[in-house]
Design an enzyme around this catalytic site. Structure first.
Site, PDB file in Angstrom:
ATOM      1  N   LYS A 181       0.862  -1.182   0.000  1.00  0.00           N
ATOM      2  CA  LYS A 181       0.000   0.000   0.000  1.00  0.00           C
ATOM      3  C   LYS A 181       0.900   1.236   0.000  1.00  0.00           C
ATOM      4  O   LYS A 181       1.655   1.462   0.949  1.00  0.00           O
ATOM      5  CB  LYS A 181      -0.916   0.010   1.225  1.00  0.00           C
ATOM      6  N   PHE A 211      -1.687   0.906 -10.875  1.00  0.00           N
ATOM      7  CA  PHE A 211      -2.260  -0.311 -10.317  1.00  0.00           C
ATOM      8  C   PHE A 211      -3.607  -0.689 -10.929  1.00  0.00           C
ATOM      9  O   PHE A 211      -4.219  -1.669 -10.528  1.00  0.00           O
ATOM     10  CB  PHE A 211      -2.389  -0.243  -8.792  1.00  0.00           C
ATOM     11  N   ARG A 250     -16.720   1.324  -3.873  1.00  0.00           N
ATOM     12  CA  ARG A 250     -16.084   0.560  -2.799  1.00  0.00           C
ATOM     13  C   ARG A 250     -16.497  -0.900  -2.924  1.00  0.00           C
ATOM     14  O   ARG A 250     -17.673  -1.226  -2.894  1.00  0.00           O
ATOM     15  CB  ARG A 250     -16.468   1.143  -1.437  1.00  0.00           C
ATOM     16  N   LYS A 280      -7.597  -3.487   1.830  1.00  0.00           N
ATOM     17  CA  LYS A 280      -6.365  -2.967   2.405  1.00  0.00           C
ATOM     18  C   LYS A 280      -6.133  -3.648   3.744  1.00  0.00           C
ATOM     19  O   LYS A 280      -7.051  -3.792   4.554  1.00  0.00           O
ATOM     20  CB  LYS A 280      -6.411  -1.446   2.555  1.00  0.00           C
TER      21      LYS A 280
END
Length: 272
Positions: free
Chosen positions: A40, A112, A182, A188
């Site tokens: 991350k 990404f 979302r 994460k």
């Protein structure tokens, strides 16, 4: 004026939030089978439409013309990044109305996702590597994506990233089509959770904070209103995030009423 500068709107309103994929929180015990995992990055999200680079909010990034000229015409999604622990530098650099060439030559656009592209995420990740290799410039790189053998290997990698000053890991379903919003297809994994909220009011400080910010009253994206009173530097208490601005906060779970536990201010969102 730089190509794609803040005064240019192109075909998209200056503050129309972009439909991008957003991560949910991963359970600490997640099995990494079927996921591709990456570090991350602590940078600033930016999407490239083939002509302009924009923050997640839709606002145009005032990038140097030479930086934009090295990007392909293919839409891209990624992170403007310097290095671990350098978020404040990135934020300051990319929010300027006139770009600082010296700073931008150090910055990297870490890719990404490939917006709107067909196929699985694993296939899109291969294409991103090909795009970065073909560009052959230091400022454009694909975020390395790895399959991880098991939970123990995932935990070791997370511990190593944290030990070296990183934020955590991202897990993206290898078989996921391109998605926006979302989604549980992107997770994460961090030692603490984080989320975003909108500033509603400034609450006055007491004691040593008298005459400056005591806490921010904020509304989370889930509609829950609560106060953020910790995590601020003295400078941030003197000049707190404005009402209506967006902030990131860290927390450890929630109460039965949905209020974040041990909520602490992290930063003002740079795209606001």
């Amino acid at each position: 004026m730089p190509v794609g500068g803040r005064g240019s709107t192109g075909g998209c309103p200056a503050h129309a939030a972009l439909p991008l994929l957003l991560a949910q929180e991963a359970e600490a015990s997640i099995d990494p089978a079927g996921w591709l995992v990456s570090e991350k990055l602590d940078g600033v999200r930016a999407a490239w439409d083939g002509r302009q680079l924009r923050f997640r909010s839709g606002r145009v990034v005032a990038a140097p013309a030479w930086f934009l000229a090295q990007l392909p015409r293919t839409p891209l999604d990624g992170e403007l990044w310097l290095d671990r622990g350098r978020f404040d530098e990135v934020s300051s650099l990319v929010r300027r109305d006139e770009p600082d060439d010296t700073g931008w030559r150090e910055l990297r656009y870490m890719l990404f996702e490939l917006p709107g592209a067909p196929g699985s995420f694993a296939e899109r990740a291969r294409v991103l590597r090909q795009i970065a290799d073909a560009a052959a410039v230091p400022g454009l790189q694909a975020v390395p994506q790895h399959a991880v053998r098991d939970r123990a290997a995932l935990r070791r990698w997370l511990d190593l990233v944290l030990e070296e000053g990183g934020e955590g890991l991202m897990l993206h379903r290898a078989d996921a089509p391109y998605l926006v919003g979302r989604s549980p297809a992107l997770l994460k994994l961090k030692p603490t959770q984080d989320a975003e909220a909108t500033v509603l009011a400034h609450l006055p400080g007491r004691g040593r904070h008298a005459g400056r910010l005591g806490a921010l009253r904020v509304r989370g994206d889930d509609g829950v209103v609560f106060d953020l009173g910790t995590g601020f530097t003295d400078a941030e208490r003197e000049q707190p995030p404005s009402r209506g601005s967006r902030v990131t906060f860290a927390y450890r779970g929630r109460t039965p009423q949905g209020v974040p536990r041990f909520a602490s201010f992290v930063r003002r969102r740079p795209e606001d």
